[in-house]
Design a protein around this motif. Structure first.
Motif, short mmCIF file in Angstrom:
data_model
loop_
_atom_site.label_atom_id
_atom_site.label_comp_id
_atom_site.label_asym_id
_atom_site.label_seq_id
_atom_site.Cartn_x
_atom_site.Cartn_y
_atom_site.Cartn_z
N LYS A 83 0.82 -1.22 0.00
CA LYS A 83 0.00 0.00 0.00
C LYS A 83 0.85 1.26 0.00
O LYS A 83 0.46 2.27 -0.58
N ASP A 84 2.01 1.21 0.62
CA ASP A 84 2.90 2.37 0.65
C ASP A 84 3.47 2.72 -0.72
O ASP A 84 3.92 3.84 -0.94
N GLU A 85 3.46 1.75 -1.63
CA GLU A 85 4.02 1.96 -2.97
C GLU A 85 2.94 2.11 -4.04
O GLU A 85 3.25 2.18 -5.23
N GLN A 86 1.70 2.21 -3.62
CA GLN A 86 0.58 2.23 -4.56
C GLN A 86 0.65 3.39 -5.55
O GLN A 86 0.47 3.20 -6.75
N GLN A 87 0.92 4.60 -5.07
CA GLN A 87 0.94 5.75 -5.97
C GLN A 87 2.07 5.67 -6.99
O GLN A 87 1.88 5.95 -8.17
N ALA A 88 3.24 5.27 -6.54
CA ALA A 88 4.37 5.13 -7.47
C ALA A 88 4.09 4.03 -8.48
O ALA A 88 4.38 4.19 -9.68
N ALA A 89 3.49 2.93 -8.03
CA ALA A 89 3.16 1.82 -8.93
C ALA A 89 2.12 2.26 -9.96
O ALA A 89 2.22 1.90 -11.13
N ALA A 90 1.14 3.04 -9.53
CA ALA A 90 0.08 3.49 -10.44
C ALA A 90 0.67 4.31 -11.59
O ALA A 90 0.25 4.18 -12.74
N LYS A 91 1.64 5.16 -11.29
CA LYS A 91 2.28 5.97 -12.33
C LYS A 91 3.02 5.09 -13.32
O LYS A 91 2.96 5.31 -14.54
N ILE A 92 3.71 4.08 -12.82
CA ILE A 92 4.45 3.17 -13.69
C ILE A 92 3.51 2.36 -14.55
O ILE A 92 3.72 2.18 -15.75
N ILE A 93 2.44 1.87 -13.95
CA ILE A 93 1.45 1.08 -14.70
C ILE A 93 0.80 1.92 -15.79
O ILE A 93 0.64 1.46 -16.92
N GLU A 94 0.45 3.15 -15.46
CA GLU A 94 -0.16 4.04 -16.46
C GLU A 94 0.79 4.32 -17.62
O GLU A 94 0.40 4.25 -18.78
N ALA A 95 2.06 4.57 -17.31
CA ALA A 95 3.06 4.83 -18.35
C ALA A 95 3.27 3.60 -19.22
O ALA A 95 3.33 3.70 -20.45
N THR A 96 3.36 2.44 -18.61
CA THR A 96 3.56 1.20 -19.36
C THR A 96 2.35 0.89 -20.23
O THR A 96 2.50 0.54 -21.41
N ALA A 97 1.16 1.04 -19.68
CA ALA A 97 -0.05 0.77 -20.45
C ALA A 97 -0.19 1.71 -21.64
O ALA A 97 -0.54 1.29 -22.74
#
Length: 78
Positions: A59-73
């Motif tokens: 949960k602490d990494e959710q925001q950073a992960a969301a940015k990476i997922i959005e960029a990759t997608a």
């Protein structure tokens, strides 16, 4: 995964999931991959939805992960 420090951040095909996991790991984020169809296959059961995977991160990494997922997608859609 109730009462867990992990939250689902992506659900999609095996190929896209693996690419996202690779990008997350490059950023130092460890993702947990949940593949119910593969688990069922290994146990001798079938699944109606093949190749779908869920990705979970802390949960602490959710925001950073969301940015990476959005960029990759968006890169894969181009």
């Amino acid at each position: 995964m109730e009462d867990s420090n992990y939250i689902r951040v992506f659900t999609g095909s095996f190929i896209i999931s693996q690419r996202i996991v690779q990008d997350l790991e490059a950023a130092g984020i460890n993702a947990i991959v949940k593949d119910e169809s593969e688990s069922g296959r290994l146990a001798g059961f079938g699944s109606s939805i093949q190749g779908q995977q869920d990705l979970y991160v802390n949960k602490d990494e959710q925001q950073a992960a969301a940015k990476i997922i959005e960029a990759t997608a968006s890169e894969l859609d181009a």
